[in-house]
Write a protein that holds these residues in place. Structure first.
Motif, PDB file in Angstrom:
ATOM      1  N   UNK A 142      64.069 120.953  90.056  1.00 48.35           N
ATOM      2  CA  UNK A 142      64.816 121.896  91.606  1.00 48.35           C
ATOM      3  C   UNK A 142      65.663 121.983  91.246  1.00 48.35           C
ATOM      4  N   UNK A 143      66.103 122.752  90.227  1.00 50.70           N
ATOM      5  CA  UNK A 143      67.976 122.898  90.741  1.00 50.70           C
ATOM      6  C   UNK A 143      68.514 123.876  91.805  1.00 50.70           C
ATOM      7  N   UNK A 144      67.141 124.844  93.182  1.00 52.44           N
ATOM      8  CA  UNK A 144      67.771 124.856  93.618  1.00 52.44           C
ATOM      9  C   UNK A 144      67.896 124.169  95.317  1.00 52.44           C
ATOM     10  N   UNK A 145      68.186 122.182  94.163  1.00 45.41           N
ATOM     11  CA  UNK A 145      68.663 121.766  95.240  1.00 45.41           C
ATOM     12  C   UNK A 145      70.074 121.915  95.820  1.00 45.41           C
ATOM     13  N   UNK A 146      70.044 122.039  97.221  1.00 44.83           N
ATOM     14  CA  UNK A 146      71.860 123.021  97.622  1.00 44.83           C
ATOM     15  C   UNK A 146      72.753 121.096  96.799  1.00 44.83           C
ATOM     16  N   UNK A 147      73.523 121.685  96.575  1.00 47.98           N
ATOM     17  CA  UNK A 147      75.200 121.808  96.319  1.00 47.98           C
ATOM     18  C   UNK A 147      74.905 121.454  94.580  1.00 47.98           C
ATOM     19  N   UNK A 148      73.473 121.242  94.306  1.00 47.16           N
ATOM     20  CA  UNK A 148      73.406 121.052  92.297  1.00 47.16           C
ATOM     21  C   UNK A 148      73.961 121.780  91.561  1.00 47.16           C
ATOM     22  N   UNK A 149      74.736 122.920  91.819  1.00 48.21           N
ATOM     23  CA  UNK A 149      75.283 123.781  90.565  1.00 48.21           C
ATOM     24  C   UNK A 149      76.552 123.205  90.626  1.00 48.21           C
ATOM     25  N   UNK A 150      77.277 122.926  92.306  1.00 48.44           N
ATOM     26  CA  UNK A 150      78.359 122.810  92.044  1.00 48.44           C
ATOM     27  C   UNK A 150      78.302 121.488  91.487  1.00 48.44           C
ATOM     28  N   UNK A 151      77.751 120.269  91.632  1.00 52.60           N
ATOM     29  CA  UNK A 151      77.890 118.865  91.308  1.00 52.60           C
ATOM     30  C   UNK A 151      77.872 118.566  90.026  1.00 52.60           C
ATOM     31  N   UNK A 152      77.031 120.182  89.252  1.00 54.29           N
ATOM     32  CA  UNK A 152      76.538 120.090  87.831  1.00 54.29           C
ATOM     33  C   UNK A 152      78.186 120.620  87.222  1.00 54.29           C
ATOM     34  N   UNK A 153      78.206 121.200  88.010  1.00 51.69           N
ATOM     35  CA  UNK A 153      79.364 122.188  87.298  1.00 51.69           C
ATOM     36  C   UNK A 153      81.187 121.875  86.815  1.00 51.69           C
ATOM     37  N   UNK A 154      81.285 120.495  86.881  1.00 53.76           N
ATOM     38  CA  UNK A 154      82.368 120.404  86.738  1.00 53.76           C
ATOM     39  C   UNK A 154      82.242 119.148  86.510  1.00 53.76           C
ATOM     40  N   UNK A 155      81.308 118.786  85.911  1.00 53.11           N
ATOM     41  CA  UNK A 155      81.023 117.344  84.824  1.00 53.11           C
ATOM     42  C   UNK A 155      80.490 118.065  83.526  1.00 53.11           C
ATOM     43  N   UNK A 156      80.235 116.808  82.232  1.00 52.34           N
ATOM     44  CA  UNK A 156      79.037 117.217  80.776  1.00 52.34           C
ATOM     45  C   UNK A 156      77.983 116.080  81.719  1.00 52.34           C
ATOM     46  N   UNK A 157      77.128 115.778  80.874  1.00 58.03           N
ATOM     47  CA  UNK A 157      76.101 115.125  80.791  1.00 58.03           C
ATOM     48  C   UNK A 157      76.435 113.972  79.810  1.00 58.03           C
ATOM     49  N   UNK A 158      75.856 112.917  79.798  1.00 60.35           N
ATOM     50  CA  UNK A 158      76.448 111.785  79.228  1.00 60.35           C
ATOM     51  C   UNK A 158      75.081 111.922  77.429  1.00 60.35           C
ATOM     52  N   UNK A 159      73.641 112.510  78.025  1.00 57.19           N
ATOM     53  CA  UNK A 159      72.934 112.978  77.547  1.00 57.19           C
ATOM     54  C   UNK A 159      73.152 113.994  76.045  1.00 57.19           C
ATOM     55  N   UNK A 160      72.149 113.489  75.034  1.00 59.58           N
ATOM     56  CA  UNK A 160      72.690 114.145  73.680  1.00 59.58           C
ATOM     57  C   UNK A 160      71.837 115.713  73.852  1.00 59.58           C
ATOM     58  N   UNK A 161      70.606 115.816  74.136  1.00 60.15           N
ATOM     59  CA  UNK A 161      69.019 116.865  73.934  1.00 60.15           C
ATOM     60  C   UNK A 161      69.226 116.696  75.636  1.00 60.15           C
ATOM     61  N   UNK A 162      69.420 117.946  76.074  1.00 59.46           N
ATOM     62  CA  UNK A 162      68.356 118.978  77.369  1.00 59.46           C
ATOM     63  C   UNK A 162      67.688 119.493  77.457  1.00 59.46           C
TER      64      UNK A 162
END
Length: 227
Positions: A142-162
């Motif tokens: 559900x990447x339509x979730x409000x503010x999700x893109x702003x939240x993800x856009x400033x960081x790098x995930x810890x997981x190696x595979x997405x």
């Protein structure tokens, strides 16, 4: 497949495990989705080249337990809460240690977090919040979730595979918030491709959101596990 069960931190869990599993899969699951669990596990077993253990963490209040922060309702009158942090704590402090206690081979093993729909978004959120997950299996998240893109856009995930996926008809809705899902998942994939040390993949499936969720989730886990 035969499922076992346990309770941890007041939450009910179902699990399946190969002999001496070498990777742990964790998925928040609505009670209604348990009926399709055999189909999902069979598909994972057919595609996965590694011995695995799988845990379904049963979710009773979907909009509360999996939501990272408060948001207004999209359909109906039920808003989204902010229970994701508590659910992640249950996985980190309860589910994973319990499975490691039951299976010595899981100590130090890879852990893949996954899910479908809002559970897929929760899995993505966990990858940014916690270092405990090597892979993410986000099927139709559900990447339509409000503010999700702003939240993800400033960081790098810890997981190696997405792993990401979406149905090619999911954005065809009159609901304006949900209609952003295709643009958002494409944007998220572009962000992930720029992250060093993160391997990502976006798969487009035929149909809408409710087409073959168990099989879509199985494919997500198989890719995220790697080999």
């Amino acid at each position: 497949m035969k499922l076992e069960e346990f309770e941890t931190n007041g939450r009910h869990c179902l699990y399946y495990a190969d002999e001496e599993p070498e990777v742990l899969l964790v998925e928040p699951l609505d009670e209604r989705e348990v009926t399709a669990l055999d189909e999902e596990l069979s598909a994972i077993k057919a595609g996965c080249k590694r011995r695995f253990a799988y845990v379904a963490l049963i979710v009773k209040d979907w909009n509360q337990e999996l939501a990272p922060w408060v948001a207004p309702p999209v359909y109906g009158k039920v808003p989204f809460g902010n229970g994701a942090a508590e659910t992640l704590r249950v996985i980190e402090d309860g589910v994973i240690p319990e499975m490691q206690k039951r299976f010595e081979s899981l100590k130090g093993a890879d852990v893949v977090i996954g899910g479908y729909s809002l559970a897929g978004l929760f899995a993505l959120w966990c990858a940014y919040e916690s270092p405990m997950f090597s892979g993410v299996a986000a099927a139709s998240p559900s990447v339509w979730y409000p503010r999700w893109m702003d939240n993800a856009g400033h960081r790098k995930p810890n997981a190696r595979r997405v792993y990401l996926s979406l149905g090619d008809a999911e954005a065809k809705t009159k609901q304006p918030v949900m209609a952003t899902v295709a643009d958002n998942i494409s944007g998220l994939y572009d962000m992930l491709k720029k992250c060093p040390d993160v391997r990502s993949f976006l798969e487009w499936n035929e149909g809408g959101h409710f087409r073959e969720p168990a099989l879509r989730t199985a494919r997500a886990f198989v890719w995220a596990v790697g080999w």
